[in-house]
Write an enzyme that holds these catalytic residues in place. Structure first.
Site, PDB file in Angstrom:
ATOM      1  N   LYS A  22       0.852  -1.209   0.000  1.00 45.48           N
ATOM      2  CA  LYS A  22       0.000   0.000   0.000  1.00 45.48           C
ATOM      3  C   LYS A  22       0.881   1.249   0.000  1.00 45.48           C
ATOM      4  O   LYS A  22       0.693   2.159  -0.802  1.00 45.48           O
ATOM      5  CB  LYS A  22      -0.880   0.003   1.233  1.00 45.48           C
ATOM      6  CG  LYS A  22      -1.565   1.335   1.521  1.00 45.48           C
ATOM      7  CD  LYS A  22      -2.481   1.299   2.705  1.00 45.48           C
ATOM      8  CE  LYS A  22      -1.822   1.559   4.019  1.00 45.48           C
ATOM      9  NZ  LYS A  22      -1.607   2.965   4.330  1.00 45.48           N
ATOM     10  N   ASN A  23       1.877   1.289   0.896  1.00 40.88           N
ATOM     11  CA  ASN A  23       2.649   2.520   1.072  1.00 40.88           C
ATOM     12  C   ASN A  23       3.698   2.746  -0.004  1.00 40.88           C
ATOM     13  O   ASN A  23       4.369   3.778   0.002  1.00 40.88           O
ATOM     14  CB  ASN A  23       3.272   2.556   2.471  1.00 40.88           C
ATOM     15  CG  ASN A  23       2.193   2.749   3.533  1.00 40.88           C
ATOM     16  OD1 ASN A  23       1.042   3.040   3.209  1.00 40.88           O
ATOM     17  ND2 ASN A  23       2.550   2.543   4.777  1.00 40.88           N
ATOM     18  N   ARG A  92      -5.030  10.463   4.314  1.00 44.62           N
ATOM     19  CA  ARG A  92      -4.016  11.485   4.553  1.00 44.62           C
ATOM     20  C   ARG A  92      -2.948  11.515   3.457  1.00 44.62           C
ATOM     21  O   ARG A  92      -2.396  12.556   3.151  1.00 44.62           O
ATOM     22  CB  ARG A  92      -3.319  11.241   5.889  1.00 44.62           C
ATOM     23  CG  ARG A  92      -4.192  11.206   7.092  1.00 44.62           C
ATOM     24  CD  ARG A  92      -3.365  11.133   8.325  1.00 44.62           C
ATOM     25  NE  ARG A  92      -2.598  12.365   8.457  1.00 44.62           N
ATOM     26  CZ  ARG A  92      -1.391  12.566   7.957  1.00 44.62           C
ATOM     27  NH1 ARG A  92      -0.801  11.600   7.290  1.00 44.62           N
ATOM     28  NH2 ARG A  92      -0.777  13.710   8.103  1.00 44.62           N
ATOM     29  N   CYS A 116      -4.973  12.153  12.889  1.00 48.96           N
ATOM     30  CA  CYS A 116      -5.707  10.883  12.871  1.00 48.96           C
ATOM     31  C   CYS A 116      -5.516  10.261  14.248  1.00 48.96           C
ATOM     32  O   CYS A 116      -4.909  10.855  15.136  1.00 48.96           O
ATOM     33  CB  CYS A 116      -5.185   9.958  11.773  1.00 48.96           C
ATOM     34  SG  CYS A 116      -3.597   9.254  12.179  1.00 48.96           S
ATOM     35  N   ARG A 121       0.085  14.156  13.092  1.00 52.59           N
ATOM     36  CA  ARG A 121       0.495  13.964  11.683  1.00 52.59           C
ATOM     37  C   ARG A 121       0.703  15.308  10.967  1.00 52.59           C
ATOM     38  O   ARG A 121       0.089  15.594   9.945  1.00 52.59           O
ATOM     39  CB  ARG A 121      -0.534  13.109  10.939  1.00 52.59           C
ATOM     40  CG  ARG A 121      -0.974  11.851  11.645  1.00 52.59           C
ATOM     41  CD  ARG A 121       0.087  10.795  11.770  1.00 52.59           C
ATOM     42  NE  ARG A 121       0.556  10.231  10.523  1.00 52.59           N
ATOM     43  CZ  ARG A 121      -0.023   9.219   9.881  1.00 52.59           C
ATOM     44  NH1 ARG A 121      -1.129   8.730  10.345  1.00 52.59           N
ATOM     45  NH2 ARG A 121       0.489   8.755   8.764  1.00 52.59           N
ATOM     46  N   ASP A 304       4.697   0.463  12.159  1.00 54.24           N
ATOM     47  CA  ASP A 304       3.472  -0.178  11.642  1.00 54.24           C
ATOM     48  C   ASP A 304       3.353  -1.638  12.075  1.00 54.24           C
ATOM     49  O   ASP A 304       2.338  -2.264  11.820  1.00 54.24           O
ATOM     50  CB  ASP A 304       3.437  -0.115  10.107  1.00 54.24           C
ATOM     51  CG  ASP A 304       3.226   1.291   9.628  1.00 54.24           C
ATOM     52  OD1 ASP A 304       3.384   1.544   8.423  1.00 54.24           O
ATOM     53  OD2 ASP A 304       2.924   2.162  10.460  1.00 54.24           O
ATOM     54  N   ARG A 396      -8.699  -0.617   4.657  1.00 55.95           N
ATOM     55  CA  ARG A 396      -7.870   0.423   4.042  1.00 55.95           C
ATOM     56  C   ARG A 396      -6.508  -0.140   3.666  1.00 55.95           C
ATOM     57  O   ARG A 396      -5.890   0.297   2.701  1.00 55.95           O
ATOM     58  CB  ARG A 396      -7.678   1.590   5.016  1.00 55.95           C
ATOM     59  CG  ARG A 396      -8.919   2.406   5.275  1.00 55.95           C
ATOM     60  CD  ARG A 396      -8.568   3.661   6.029  1.00 55.95           C
ATOM     61  NE  ARG A 396      -7.408   4.282   5.401  1.00 55.95           N
ATOM     62  CZ  ARG A 396      -6.633   5.173   6.028  1.00 55.95           C
ATOM     63  NH1 ARG A 396      -6.902   5.553   7.253  1.00 55.95           N
ATOM     64  NH2 ARG A 396      -5.598   5.715   5.411  1.00 55.95           N
TER      65      ARG A 396
HETATM   66  C1  EPZ Z   1       4.106   6.930   6.530  1.00 56.25           C
HETATM   67  O1  EPZ Z   1       3.313   7.924   7.128  1.00 56.25           O
HETATM   68  C2  EPZ Z   1       3.198   5.728   6.358  1.00 56.25           C
HETATM   69  N1  EPZ Z   1       2.086   6.082   5.468  1.00 56.25           N
HETATM   70  C3  EPZ Z   1       2.687   5.287   7.729  1.00 56.25           C
HETATM   71  O2  EPZ Z   1       1.906   4.120   7.547  1.00 56.25           O
HETATM   72  C4  EPZ Z   1       3.879   4.948   8.614  1.00 56.25           C
HETATM   73  O3  EPZ Z   1       3.411   4.605   9.892  1.00 56.25           O
HETATM   74  C5  EPZ Z   1       4.814   6.158   8.709  1.00 56.25           C
HETATM   75  O4  EPZ Z   1       5.205   6.575   7.368  1.00 56.25           O
HETATM   76  C6  EPZ Z   1       6.079   5.866   9.493  1.00 56.25           C
HETATM   77  O5  EPZ Z   1       6.738   4.782   8.913  1.00 56.25           O
HETATM   78  C7  EPZ Z   1       2.311   6.114   4.139  1.00 56.25           C
HETATM   79  O6  EPZ Z   1       3.413   5.869   3.660  1.00 56.25           O
HETATM   80  C8  EPZ Z   1       1.128   6.446   3.277  1.00 56.25           C
HETATM   81  P1  EPZ Z   1       6.016  10.266   8.721  1.00 56.25           P
HETATM   82  P2  EPZ Z   1       3.855   9.444   7.193  1.00 56.25           P
HETATM   83  O7  EPZ Z   1       5.853  11.549   7.996  1.00 56.25           O
HETATM   84  O8  EPZ Z   1       4.729   9.728   6.039  1.00 56.25           O
HETATM   85  C9  EPZ Z   1       6.475  13.600  11.992  1.00 56.25           C
HETATM   86  C10 EPZ Z   1       0.028   2.771   7.735  1.00 56.25           C
HETATM   87  O9  EPZ Z   1      -0.402   2.157   8.695  1.00 56.25           O
HETATM   88  N2  EPZ Z   1       6.312  14.587  10.912  1.00 56.25           N
HETATM   89  O10 EPZ Z   1       7.170   9.387   8.381  1.00 56.25           O
HETATM   90  O11 EPZ Z   1       2.685  10.342   7.423  1.00 56.25           O
HETATM   91  C11 EPZ Z   1       5.204  12.804  12.266  1.00 56.25           C
HETATM   92  O12 EPZ Z   1       4.376  13.504  13.173  1.00 56.25           O
HETATM   93  C12 EPZ Z   1       0.516   4.188   7.878  1.00 56.25           C
HETATM   94  O13 EPZ Z   1       0.139   2.291   6.565  1.00 56.25           O
HETATM   95  C13 EPZ Z   1       6.423  15.937  11.217  1.00 56.25           C
HETATM   96  O14 EPZ Z   1       6.640  16.316  12.374  1.00 56.25           O
HETATM   97  O15 EPZ Z   1       4.705   9.400   8.517  1.00 56.25           O
HETATM   98  C14 EPZ Z   1       5.730  11.518  12.858  1.00 56.25           C
HETATM   99  O16 EPZ Z   1       5.952  11.720  14.250  1.00 56.25           O
HETATM  100  C15 EPZ Z   1       0.234   4.696   9.276  1.00 56.25           C
HETATM  101  N3  EPZ Z   1       6.291  16.854  10.214  1.00 56.25           N
HETATM  102  C16 EPZ Z   1       7.093  11.334  12.174  1.00 56.25           C
HETATM  103  O17 EPZ Z   1       7.412  12.595  11.559  1.00 56.25           O
HETATM  104  C17 EPZ Z   1       6.049  16.472   8.922  1.00 56.25           C
HETATM  105  O18 EPZ Z   1       5.955  17.364   8.036  1.00 56.25           O
HETATM  106  C18 EPZ Z   1       7.097  10.298  11.088  1.00 56.25           C
HETATM  107  O19 EPZ Z   1       5.973  10.561  10.273  1.00 56.25           O
HETATM  108  C19 EPZ Z   1       5.937  15.095   8.626  1.00 56.25           C
HETATM  109  C20 EPZ Z   1       6.079  14.167   9.639  1.00 56.25           C
END
Ligand code: EPZ
Length: 416
Positions: A22-23, A92, A116, A121, A304, A396
């Site tokens: 998916k990702n 998202r 979420c 996020r 995850d 999802r």
């Molecule tokens: C991706 O989400 C995945 N989703 C998530 O999978 C996964 O849990 C996550 O990466 C971490 O591996 C997709 O790829 C579609 P991040 P993402 O930005 O990119 C902070 C699932 O179950 N952050 O890597 O949204 C954020 O708050 C989903 O399939 C900022 O502060 O996660 C978090 O603490 C759930 N500012 C950390 O970084 C930003 O601009 C990592 O989030 C962006 C992120």
């Protein structure tokens, strides 16, 4: 709303085919916006999130054909630069259209994704990065409004590794003028997969999989035909199911190289895991050893998989300490697991899990994608029946999960 009923106590056997990731599919399908021609994607999983992203891309003007696990997208007719709230709030990852729209149409109006269940996020790093490439960005009435006559390569440092933040900026930099260097970039296999697709489209990107990625902008990209990588989180979920039920199963069509962290930790709990090319054979141990766990950006243990591992630790021998360092609120499944008899104490971002002899089935509520998978896993070993409500969260991110578990011998059914 659908619910899934699981009768505990069955052991699993046989093979399960792992679907496309998916990702990886989400950013790769969205990258079709960067070219005007027909892109073909194979091994695309049949998930609610994939339906949502196709709906969004059609809304923007792309033409989409789907047959089985093959999706064709033609973004030549891309005309609409606006991703509305009612589409973005469903998923998202829609924020990933922001940079391709600015790169192709010189402007974008994308609804802020909002938080979420697992955390706020924020997308501040996505926006700071796009601004560093020369875009002007405003936030009005819940929308990001970005525009740039052209994007200019620059150096950008991520305060923390963000998966979709890295993917968004990659898709801004590929058509920018000059060179962009992303530092402290995310290193997930899904990033490497996206970069491989972009390079096949004619981009010039080096360093994917490391924390420093260099992108030399090119004038245009051409259409591509590619296959989506296997889903390492779906594979990990089935491995935990085998460990939990002390079963011997085989996962087909995986990418073991993407799963080294999970395999290492599962072996520590006593599972016997054999890598056979693109297949993984796992035999669960009679006694599950408790271990400590900390989630980290790749190549650390994936957040995850944290909920699924917590279920395994809830029936292990002894005490285990699980720290969630990526998201600030990813222990929502703890309350539901306690209803099933798990002994878990949470303090801050750490959960102490005391293994119990057995869980006991009960009605529980899914709250986010991976938490709902963990409730299905718990139901496989809990005494009696477990009813998992709100399974739309599951749909999802897991393709026909009850059919796959049913084929392995689990007593599981969906109640519409
Ligand atoms: C991706 O989400 C995945 N989703 C998530 O999978 C996964 O849990 C996550 O990466 C971490 O591996 C997709 O790829 C579609 P991040 P993402 O930005 O990119 C902070 C699932 O179950 N952050 O890597 O949204 C954020 O708050 C989903 O399939 C900022 O502060 O996660 C978090 O603490 C759930 N500012 C950390 O970084 C930003 O601009 C990592 O989030 C962006 C992120």
């Amino acid at each position: 709303m659908d619910k899934i009923l699981v009768e505990g106590g069955r052991s699993l056997k046989g093979d399960v085919k792992i679907s496309g990731a998916k990702n990886a599919a989400l950013p790769i399908l969205i990258s079709s916006l960067l070219t005007d021609g027909v892109c073909t994607y194979r091994n695309v999983p049949d998930l609610k999130d994939i339906q949502s992203v196709k709906q969004l891309l059609s809304h923007l003007g792309a033409k989409i054909e789907t047959s089985g696990d093959v999706v064709q997208i033609d973004a030549a007719g891309l005309f609409n630069h606006e991703a509305p709230y009612d589409l973005v709030r469903k998923m998202r990852a829609s924020i990933l259209v922001l940079c391709p729209l600015v790169a192709r149409l010189k402007r974008a109006r994308v609804s802020l994704p909002g938080g979420c269940a697992i955390g706020a996020r924020p997308i501040n790093l996505h926006l700071k990065g796009l601004a560093s490439l020369g875009a002007s960005i405003e936030l009005n009435h819940g929308y990001v409004e970005a525009s740039a006559d052209f994007l200019k390569g620059s150096e950008f440092y991520f305060d923390m590794p963000t998966v979709t933040g890295t993917e968004n900026l990659l898709m801004a930099a590929v058509l920018a003028k000059g060179v962009t260097v992303l530092r402290n970039a995310a290193r997930e296999p899904e990033i490497v997969a996206l970069v491989e697709v972009l390079n096949q489209m004619g981009a010039n990107i080096k360093g994917a999989g490391t924390s420093i990625i260099t992108i030399e902008g090119v004038p245009s990209l051409k259409p591509v035909s590619v296959s989506i990588i296997p889903d390492r989180i779906e594979a990990g979920t089935f491995m935990v199911a085998a460990a939990l039920t002390r079963s011997d199963i085989r996962l087909l069509n995986c990418e073991p190289d993407h799963m080294k962290g999970m395999i290492h930790k599962l072996r520590q709990t006593g599972s016997d895991i054999q890598i056979e090319g693109k297949n993984i054979r796992i035999k669960g141990a009679d006694e599950i050893r408790s271990i400590d766990l900390k989630t980290l950006p790749y190549p650390g243990f994936p957040t995850d998989m944290q909920a699924q591992f917590m279920v395994l630790m809830s029936v292990a021998t002894g005490l285990s300490m699980i720290s969630e360092t990526v998201f600030e609120n990813r222990f929502i499944h703890v309350c539901e697991l306690r209803r099933l008899g798990a002994d878990i104490t949470v303090s801050g971002n750490t959960a102490i899990v005391k293994g119990v002899k057995a869980l006991s089935g009960a009605p529980v509520m899914a709250t986010d994608l991976r938490a709902s998978a963990s409730l299905i896993l718990a139901g496989l070993v809990a005494r009696g029946s477990t009813e998992v409500n709100r399974v739309y969260h599951l749909d999802r991110g897991y393709e026909a999960i009850e059919e796959k578990f049913g084929k392995l011998g689990a007593a599981i059914k969906r109640i519409r």
